[in-house]
Design a protein around this motif. Sequence first.
Motif, PDB file in Angstrom:
ATOM      1  N   GLN A 178      36.926  28.557  31.207  1.00  0.00           N
ATOM      2  CA  GLN A 178      37.848  29.416  31.952  1.00  0.00           C
ATOM      3  C   GLN A 178      37.222  29.960  33.242  1.00  0.00           C
ATOM      4  O   GLN A 178      37.753  30.884  33.861  1.00  0.00           O
ATOM      5  N   LEU A 179      36.122  29.353  33.660  1.00  0.00           N
ATOM      6  CA  LEU A 179      35.440  29.797  34.878  1.00  0.00           C
ATOM      7  C   LEU A 179      36.328  29.687  36.120  1.00  0.00           C
ATOM      8  O   LEU A 179      36.473  30.642  36.875  1.00  0.00           O
ATOM      9  N   VAL A 180      36.930  28.537  36.342  1.00  0.00           N
ATOM     10  CA  VAL A 180      37.701  28.323  37.572  1.00  0.00           C
ATOM     11  C   VAL A 180      38.878  29.293  37.679  1.00  0.00           C
ATOM     12  O   VAL A 180      39.016  29.985  38.700  1.00  0.00           O
ATOM     13  N   PRO A 181      39.747  29.414  36.662  1.00  0.00           N
ATOM     14  CA  PRO A 181      40.851  30.373  36.815  1.00  0.00           C
ATOM     15  C   PRO A 181      40.386  31.824  36.938  1.00  0.00           C
ATOM     16  O   PRO A 181      41.028  32.628  37.614  1.00  0.00           O
ATOM     17  N   THR A 182      39.249  32.148  36.313  1.00  0.00           N
ATOM     18  CA  THR A 182      38.712  33.510  36.449  1.00  0.00           C
ATOM     19  C   THR A 182      38.289  33.769  37.890  1.00  0.00           C
ATOM     20  O   THR A 182      38.537  34.856  38.434  1.00  0.00           O
ATOM     21  N   CYS A 183      37.661  32.786  38.527  1.00  0.00           N
ATOM     22  CA  CYS A 183      37.248  32.938  39.927  1.00  0.00           C
ATOM     23  C   CYS A 183      38.456  33.098  40.845  1.00  0.00           C
ATOM     24  O   CYS A 183      38.451  33.941  41.754  1.00  0.00           O
ATOM     25  N   ILE A 184      39.489  32.308  40.611  1.00  0.00           N
ATOM     26  CA  ILE A 184      40.700  32.415  41.432  1.00  0.00           C
ATOM     27  C   ILE A 184      41.305  33.811  41.294  1.00  0.00           C
ATOM     28  O   ILE A 184      41.660  34.448  42.289  1.00  0.00           O
ATOM     29  N   SER A 185      41.396  34.313  40.075  1.00  0.00           N
ATOM     30  CA  SER A 185      41.936  35.664  39.849  1.00  0.00           C
ATOM     31  C   SER A 185      41.063  36.721  40.504  1.00  0.00           C
ATOM     32  O   SER A 185      41.572  37.667  41.117  1.00  0.00           O
ATOM     33  N   ALA A 186      39.740  36.579  40.383  1.00  0.00           N
ATOM     34  CA  ALA A 186      38.821  37.564  40.961  1.00  0.00           C
ATOM     35  C   ALA A 186      38.973  37.634  42.477  1.00  0.00           C
ATOM     36  O   ALA A 186      38.925  38.719  43.065  1.00  0.00           O
ATOM     37  N   LEU A 187      39.170  36.490  43.124  1.00  0.00           N
ATOM     38  CA  LEU A 187      39.370  36.493  44.574  1.00  0.00           C
ATOM     39  C   LEU A 187      40.677  37.186  44.959  1.00  0.00           C
ATOM     40  O   LEU A 187      40.846  37.607  46.098  1.00  0.00           O
ATOM     41  N   ASN A 188      41.586  37.295  43.998  1.00  0.00           N
ATOM     42  CA  ASN A 188      42.826  38.051  44.199  1.00  0.00           C
ATOM     43  C   ASN A 188      42.705  39.474  43.660  1.00  0.00           C
ATOM     44  O   ASN A 188      43.718  40.159  43.482  1.00  0.00           O
ATOM     45  N   ASN A 189      41.473  39.879  43.341  1.00  0.00           N
ATOM     46  CA  ASN A 189      41.187  41.224  42.822  1.00  0.00           C
ATOM     47  C   ASN A 189      41.895  41.511  41.496  1.00  0.00           C
ATOM     48  O   ASN A 189      42.351  42.621  41.257  1.00  0.00           O
ATOM     49  N   GLU A 190      41.976  40.487  40.645  1.00  0.00           N
ATOM     50  CA  GLU A 190      42.618  40.625  39.339  1.00  0.00           C
ATOM     51  C   GLU A 190      41.708  40.077  38.247  1.00  0.00           C
ATOM     52  O   GLU A 190      41.042  39.056  38.438  1.00  0.00           O
ATOM     53  N   GLN A 191      41.713  40.732  37.095  1.00  0.00           N
ATOM     54  CA  GLN A 191      40.994  40.232  35.925  1.00  0.00           C
ATOM     55  C   GLN A 191      41.845  39.173  35.251  1.00  0.00           C
ATOM     56  O   GLN A 191      42.993  39.416  34.907  1.00  0.00           O
ATOM     57  N   TYR A 192      41.291  37.984  35.065  1.00  0.00           N
ATOM     58  CA  TYR A 192      41.997  36.916  34.356  1.00  0.00           C
ATOM     59  C   TYR A 192      42.224  37.353  32.919  1.00  0.00           C
ATOM     60  O   TYR A 192      41.320  37.891  32.276  1.00  0.00           O
ATOM     61  N   GLN A 193      43.415  37.129  32.415  1.00  0.00           N
ATOM     62  CA  GLN A 193      43.793  37.619  31.081  1.00  0.00           C
ATOM     63  C   GLN A 193      44.168  36.483  30.140  1.00  0.00           C
ATOM     64  O   GLN A 193      44.626  35.449  30.603  1.00  0.00           O
ATOM     65  N   PRO A 194      44.054  36.680  28.834  1.00  0.00           N
ATOM     66  CA  PRO A 194      43.428  37.839  28.199  1.00  0.00           C
ATOM     67  C   PRO A 194      41.918  37.781  28.322  1.00  0.00           C
ATOM     68  O   PRO A 194      41.331  36.708  28.239  1.00  0.00           O
ATOM     69  N   VAL A 195      41.286  38.928  28.506  1.00  0.00           N
ATOM     70  CA  VAL A 195      39.834  38.950  28.684  1.00  0.00           C
ATOM     71  C   VAL A 195      39.117  38.866  27.338  1.00  0.00           C
ATOM     72  O   VAL A 195      38.037  38.308  27.253  1.00  0.00           O
ATOM     73  N   ILE A 196      39.704  39.403  26.285  1.00  0.00           N
ATOM     74  CA  ILE A 196      39.126  39.285  24.934  1.00  0.00           C
ATOM     75  C   ILE A 196      39.898  38.195  24.208  1.00  0.00           C
ATOM     76  O   ILE A 196      41.128  38.281  24.050  1.00  0.00           O
ATOM     77  N   ILE A 197      39.179  37.143  23.817  1.00  0.00           N
ATOM     78  CA  ILE A 197      39.826  35.982  23.211  1.00  0.00           C
ATOM     79  C   ILE A 197      39.288  35.726  21.819  1.00  0.00           C
ATOM     80  O   ILE A 197      38.297  36.308  21.395  1.00  0.00           O
ATOM     81  N   SER A 198      39.958  34.824  21.126  1.00  0.00           N
ATOM     82  CA  SER A 198      39.534  34.407  19.789  1.00  0.00           C
ATOM     83  C   SER A 198      39.169  32.939  19.853  1.00  0.00           C
ATOM     84  O   SER A 198      39.894  32.136  20.445  1.00  0.00           O
ATOM     85  N   PHE A 199      38.028  32.590  19.264  1.00  0.00           N
ATOM     86  CA  PHE A 199      37.606  31.179  19.258  1.00  0.00           C
ATOM     87  C   PHE A 199      38.098  30.504  17.996  1.00  0.00           C
ATOM     88  O   PHE A 199      38.141  31.032  16.944  1.00  0.00           O
TER      89      PHE A 199
END
Length: 193
Positions: A172-193
């Motif tokens: 989930q690195l790439v979508p997290t980076c895209i969200s961060a550049l938009n000043n947003e936390q990619y969700q959900p941040v707490i996940i289940s494996f």
Amino acid sequence: MLAGKKIGIGMSGSFCSLEASLKAIRALKETGADLYCIMSGMVYEEDSRFMDAKDVREQMEEITGHKIVTTIQEAEQFGPKDPLDLIVVLPCSANTMAKLANGLCDNALVMAIKATLRNLHPVVLGIFTNDALGNSGTNIMKLMNTKHIFFIPFGQDDPVKKPNSMVCDPNQLVPTCISALNNEQYQPVIISF
């Protein structure tokens, strides 16, 4: 969205996660981002049962096409002189999180993070720690409440054998980076494996 962005890749000493981290970093490179690697001394110098330090260094220089930054002086360039658009710390150890949460700076990686924060640019943390639900928990929560710091979604990797351990999902690195550049936390941040 990430093509042409100047992104720092920080690596700290969570040795068991290096292989998965390298795979995710390769996927990030495929977006067209310009990557720069900053390593803690531990990752740069120490072999582990998971990977030899030389192999990690060689792979990162091959992926990024740039020399690895290893000193505080080299990392200072990422301040006003030559800023990063974003820095990712993958893997991010509990030790690195503790330094960030408490304002300590004693290596190139933390200097590059602090330089990026100074420029009000995003920092993305990909945590791997055996005590996220123990002593490191307070640092995680403090950083979650810190402006410009974002997390790759993470969860418990082995709640039975390692009940305090949490790791991020490097996929989930790439979508997290895209969200961060938009000043947003990619969700959900707490996940289940």
